[in-house]
Motif scaffolding. Structure first.
Motif, PDB file in Angstrom:
ATOM      1  N   UNK A 123       0.820  -1.213   0.000  1.00 48.33           N
ATOM      2  CA  UNK A 123       0.000   0.000   0.000  1.00 48.33           C
ATOM      3  C   UNK A 123       0.851   1.259   0.000  1.00 48.33           C
ATOM      4  N   UNK A 124       1.948   1.250   0.764  1.00 51.85           N
ATOM      5  CA  UNK A 124       2.765   2.459   0.856  1.00 51.85           C
ATOM      6  C   UNK A 124       3.694   2.640  -0.345  1.00 51.85           C
ATOM      7  N   UNK A 125       3.650   1.718  -1.318  1.00 50.65           N
ATOM      8  CA  UNK A 125       4.454   1.845  -2.525  1.00 50.65           C
ATOM      9  C   UNK A 125       3.595   1.957  -3.784  1.00 50.65           C
ATOM     10  N   UNK A 126       2.286   2.115  -3.607  1.00 48.58           N
ATOM     11  CA  UNK A 126       1.409   2.327  -4.755  1.00 48.58           C
ATOM     12  C   UNK A 126       1.670   3.698  -5.367  1.00 48.58           C
ATOM     13  N   UNK A 127       1.583   3.772  -6.681  1.00 48.92           N
ATOM     14  CA  UNK A 127       1.694   5.066  -7.339  1.00 48.92           C
ATOM     15  C   UNK A 127       0.401   5.844  -7.219  1.00 48.92           C
ATOM     16  N   UNK A 128       0.510   7.153  -7.188  1.00 48.92           N
ATOM     17  CA  UNK A 128      -0.712   7.972  -7.154  1.00 48.92           C
ATOM     18  C   UNK A 128      -0.408   9.373  -7.650  1.00 48.92           C
ATOM     19  N   UNK A 129      -1.404   9.974  -8.238  1.00 51.63           N
ATOM     20  CA  UNK A 129      -1.363  11.378  -8.634  1.00 51.63           C
ATOM     21  C   UNK A 129      -2.700  11.987  -8.210  1.00 51.63           C
ATOM     22  N   UNK A 130      -2.699  12.594  -7.051  1.00 55.23           N
ATOM     23  CA  UNK A 130      -3.920  13.163  -6.471  1.00 55.23           C
ATOM     24  C   UNK A 130      -4.018  14.640  -6.856  1.00 55.23           C
ATOM     25  N   UNK A 131      -5.008  14.972  -7.642  1.00 55.75           N
ATOM     26  CA  UNK A 131      -5.199  16.351  -8.096  1.00 55.75           C
ATOM     27  C   UNK A 131      -5.961  17.117  -7.019  1.00 55.75           C
ATOM     28  N   UNK A 132      -5.308  18.116  -6.448  1.00 52.88           N
ATOM     29  CA  UNK A 132      -5.960  18.919  -5.409  1.00 52.88           C
ATOM     30  C   UNK A 132      -6.922  19.930  -6.019  1.00 52.88           C
ATOM     31  N   UNK A 133      -6.492  20.569  -7.086  1.00 49.03           N
ATOM     32  CA  UNK A 133      -7.384  21.475  -7.823  1.00 49.03           C
ATOM     33  C   UNK A 133      -6.791  21.803  -9.187  1.00 49.03           C
ATOM     34  N   UNK A 134      -7.676  22.219 -10.077  1.00 54.30           N
ATOM     35  CA  UNK A 134      -7.264  22.732 -11.378  1.00 54.30           C
ATOM     36  C   UNK A 134      -8.142  23.925 -11.709  1.00 54.30           C
ATOM     37  N   UNK A 135      -7.534  24.960 -12.254  1.00 57.16           N
ATOM     38  CA  UNK A 135      -8.244  26.194 -12.592  1.00 57.16           C
ATOM     39  C   UNK A 135      -7.975  26.558 -14.047  1.00 57.16           C
ATOM     40  N   UNK A 136      -8.927  27.263 -14.616  1.00 58.52           N
ATOM     41  CA  UNK A 136      -8.765  27.838 -15.950  1.00 58.52           C
ATOM     42  C   UNK A 136      -8.896  29.352 -15.817  1.00 58.52           C
ATOM     43  N   UNK A 137      -7.817  30.043 -16.187  1.00 60.16           N
ATOM     44  CA  UNK A 137      -7.785  31.500 -16.066  1.00 60.16           C
ATOM     45  C   UNK A 137      -8.210  31.946 -14.668  1.00 60.16           C
ATOM     46  N   UNK A 154     -10.095  30.377 -12.412  1.00 58.23           N
ATOM     47  CA  UNK A 154     -11.391  29.912 -11.909  1.00 58.23           C
ATOM     48  C   UNK A 154     -11.390  28.392 -11.794  1.00 58.23           C
ATOM     49  N   UNK A 155     -11.918  27.895 -10.658  1.00 56.06           N
ATOM     50  CA  UNK A 155     -11.945  26.455 -10.406  1.00 56.06           C
ATOM     51  C   UNK A 155     -12.715  25.704 -11.488  1.00 56.06           C
ATOM     52  N   UNK A 156     -12.217  24.506 -11.801  1.00 54.34           N
ATOM     53  CA  UNK A 156     -12.863  23.662 -12.788  1.00 54.34           C
ATOM     54  C   UNK A 156     -13.312  22.351 -12.167  1.00 54.34           C
ATOM     55  N   UNK A 157     -14.397  21.820 -12.709  1.00 51.90           N
ATOM     56  CA  UNK A 157     -14.864  20.501 -12.321  1.00 51.90           C
ATOM     57  C   UNK A 157     -14.085  19.463 -13.119  1.00 51.90           C
ATOM     58  N   UNK A 199     -13.868  19.648 -17.246  1.00 48.59           N
ATOM     59  CA  UNK A 199     -14.948  20.406 -17.870  1.00 48.59           C
ATOM     60  C   UNK A 199     -14.621  21.893 -17.780  1.00 48.59           C
ATOM     61  N   UNK A 200     -14.607  22.567 -18.903  1.00 48.62           N
ATOM     62  CA  UNK A 200     -14.159  23.952 -18.959  1.00 48.62           C
ATOM     63  C   UNK A 200     -15.288  24.938 -18.657  1.00 48.62           C
ATOM     64  N   UNK A 201     -14.930  25.989 -17.941  1.00 46.42           N
ATOM     65  CA  UNK A 201     -15.860  27.103 -17.747  1.00 46.42           C
ATOM     66  C   UNK A 201     -15.923  27.972 -18.994  1.00 46.42           C
ATOM     67  N   UNK A 202     -14.774  28.122 -19.635  1.00 44.40           N
ATOM     68  CA  UNK A 202     -14.687  28.917 -20.857  1.00 44.40           C
ATOM     69  C   UNK A 202     -14.232  28.009 -21.992  1.00 44.40           C
ATOM     70  N   UNK A 203     -15.029  27.871 -23.012  1.00 49.93           N
ATOM     71  CA  UNK A 203     -14.620  27.063 -24.152  1.00 49.93           C
ATOM     72  C   UNK A 203     -13.383  27.674 -24.799  1.00 49.93           C
ATOM     73  N   UNK A 204     -12.502  26.799 -25.286  1.00 49.74           N
ATOM     74  CA  UNK A 204     -11.288  27.277 -25.950  1.00 49.74           C
ATOM     75  C   UNK A 204     -11.595  27.386 -27.441  1.00 49.74           C
ATOM     76  N   UNK A 205     -11.675  28.602 -27.907  1.00 47.93           N
ATOM     77  CA  UNK A 205     -12.023  28.830 -29.301  1.00 47.93           C
ATOM     78  C   UNK A 205     -10.831  28.504 -30.204  1.00 47.93           C
TER      79      UNK A 205
END
Length: 613
Positions: free
Chosen positions: A105-119, A121-124, A135-141
């Protein structure tokens, strides 16, 4: 032409034109700050990504790869290994049992995302094991740039496959596919293959990476070290600056790469040399009796880069690092991770040259390995065989690829072959994957050299690099160039070799000797039609060459390395037999046969040659 018909025609023509002009590639700029907890094999990461959407599409979601989430029991990678049983990769299983299933258990790999923002602002987002959907708050044109910021925590996994802690040669940390990496988006959509053990794909990107780690560590990486005088290993008397936690700061940059990889160990030695008119090369490894061949490898690596530059196209990056780490050999941007202990100089160089050659076909010509592994692994294997033959000539071998040809023929007759067109991770048998991707991919080029002539193939390879390096070409792009330069129709060969497991098997069926000539009948005993080179060795040791083009080629080859040849009538692919005469009688002939060069991937070559007695 009516107005309605004209409108339909213009619309159709416009769509067709747009498709021809549709090539684009996305781009990213990473700025990372990494704080390593070496004692616990963990790190905290922050990154800013400027992502540019060069596509004509408006994007409402983006995807990231979280590769390290695969390294734990019951992961998809673990399930895949268990389902494959005895056919699983030997590095992932022992005695038929998945090594992932027993990771503590203590040697399992993991990448825990605490948060991600776009410009700002928090993203889901949702994590689907090794894929994160955002899921983006602002679509990337189209033709616009957005900024993502992220914060995450990772645990370095037990070293099972490529990445991880404490590999079997004692390297503390191999940090590959280690950060949340934005996925590639192209005409085929998002490249979101789950990580179950094999290949990768990504957009080109710039990297600005700051790593804080205990001052006693030395780092080997793909990229430019911006502060060599402030860290251990790269200068004779470094002025190592540390923070309150006794950590040194490493600063790396890189441009136009698919990824950034590094490894860290307290016992690394760093050596470097400059290839004339080439990159600065770094060897980062633990010096010992077991790694004694690294020193001897240096002049060979210099020659290697010079041969590759001259043969396939110029290496565009300023540095390249061979770093001891990982579980075998794996290529990354401006570096490779390889096991450093070797039983011979030639064995070490074979590994270095294979992985280094990925810089051409996986990095600079960045094809999608997950969907077309043969286009990278196979072309890389071709380069490896070609260069190794230059560095270690084998006078008794007919050509650089003879062992690959023999290995392919043996496996093809086993009945276990799988088509090269299959997705990388979806081969059921590990050996079948290797033959389909490495061997048949290599022989794809060998057979093209046989079909069109080596000089023409050389022009094809250089044009392929010239037109497509630092882009994402497909097999269709390569075939376009091959047909354009050779003047041949080659679609038939591509179909048979890549999409099927049909084999080549030609033979001499009959020979009739006349007073002034000899009549020969050849037969196609299998399913793949090919042009035939037929060679005659006379009693006075002169070699006479004949070329029998296949009708589907539409044009015969013009030159080949063995010199002059006479072109005979086309062999229709629908005809099983072909008869022709040569102006030599029996007592003038010593040996006659199909393909003295031994490049034809014939699964039964023993019936190709006849000694005239």
């Amino acid at each position: 032409m009516t107005q309605k018909f004209l409108a339909i025609f213009l619309l159709a023509f416009g769509l067709f034109s747009a498709q021809q002009e549709a090539y684009y590639q996305q781009y990213a700029k990473y700025k990372m700050n990494i704080e390593v907890d070496a004692a616990n094999f963990a790190y905290h990461g922050k990154q800013e990504i400027q992502y540019t959407n060069n596509s004509p599409d408006e994007l409402s979601v983006v995807y990231f790869h979280l590769y390290w989430n695969a390294f734990k029991p019951c992961s998809m990678m673990d399930q895949r290994v268990q389902n494959q049983g005895k056919n699983a990769d030997g590095r992932l299983a022992e005695n038929g049992v998945s090594r992932l299933s027993t990771i503590p258990k203590d040697e399992e790999g993991s990448q825990k995302i605490n948060w991600i923002k776009q410009n700002g602002k928090d993203l889901k987002f949702e994590v689907q094991e090794t894929i994160m959907k955002v899921y983006l708050n602002e679509k990337i044109k189209p033709n616009s740039t957005t900024t993502f910021t992220m914060d995450w925590d990772s645990v370095v996994p037990k070293q099972i496959r490529r990445s991880g802690r404490n590999n079997r040669e004692g390297i503390d940390m191999t940090m590959t596919q280690w950060y949340p990496k934005i996925a590639e988006y192209d005409y085929d959509g998002w490249a979101t293959f789950d990580y179950v053990g094999r290949e990768f794909h990504a957009p080109f990107a710039d990297f600005d990476v700051t790593i804080k780690i205990d001052k006693d560590y030395v780092i080997g990486a793909g990229g430019i070290l911006e502060n060599p005088s402030e860290v251990k290993g790269y200068t004779e008397n470094p002025d190592i600056k540390t923070d309150k936690d006794n950590k040194a700061t490493w600063k790396f940059t890189a441009k136009n790469m698919l990824d950034f990889a590094w490894a860290a160990d307290k016992d690394y030695s760093v050596e470097s040399f400059v290839v004339p008119d080439g990159p600065k090369v770094f060897f980062v490894y633990q010096k010992s009796e077991k790694t004694r061949y690294w020193e001897e490898a240096k002049p060979y690596i210099t020659k290697y880069f010079q041969i590759m530059n001259n043969t396939f196209g110029r290496y565009v990056y300023p540095t390249y690092s061979f770093v001891q780490g990982g579980d075998g050999g794996m290529e990354y941007g401006m570096c490779t991770m390889i096991l450093g202990e070797s039983r011979s100089l030639e064995g070490l160089l074979g590994l270095m040259i294979h992985e280094g050659s990925h810089s051409w076909f996986q990095q600079m010509l960045a094809t999608n390995e997950s969907t077309k592994p043969w286009l990278d692994e196979g072309f890389t294997s071709y380069a490896e065989s070609y260069v190794m033959y230059q560095l270690f000539p084998k006078p008794n071998e007919a050509n650089p690829f003879i062992n690959s040809l023999k290995g392919y023929a043996y496996f093809a007759k086993s009945g276990r072959e799988e088509p090269a067109s299959w997705l990388a991770d979806h081969h059921d048998n590990g050996t079948a994957y290797s033959v389909a991707s490495y061997t048949k991919g290599e022989l794809f080029l060998v057979e093209l050299g046989y079909i069109m002539g080596e000089e023409t193939l050389s022009k094809v390879m250089k044009k392929y690099y010239q037109d497509w390096h630092l882009k994402h070409p497909s097999d269709r792009d390569f075939m376009h160039i091959a047909q354009q330069i050779s003047g041949m129709d080659l679609k038939w060969f591509y179909h048979y070799w890549i999409n099927t497991t049909k084999t080549i098997d030609y033979a001499i069926k009959d020979v009739k000797y006349g007073d002034t000539y000899t009549t020969i009948t050849l037969v196609n005993n299998s399913d793949v039609p090919m042009p035939i080179d037929f060679n005659v060795l006379t009693k006075d040791n002169k070699t006479i060459n004949y070329h029998i083009p296949l009708n589907m080629m539409r044009s015969p080859k013009k030159t080949d390395f063995y010199g002059n040849f006479q072109t005979l009538d086309y062999w229709n692919w629908t005809a099983k037999e072909y008869t022709f005469s040569i102006p030599y009688k029996k007592d003038e002939l010593k040996v006659i046969g199909i393909d003295f060069s031994q490049r034809l991937a014939d699964v039964n070559p023993e019936n190709n040659t006849l000694e005239v007695k």
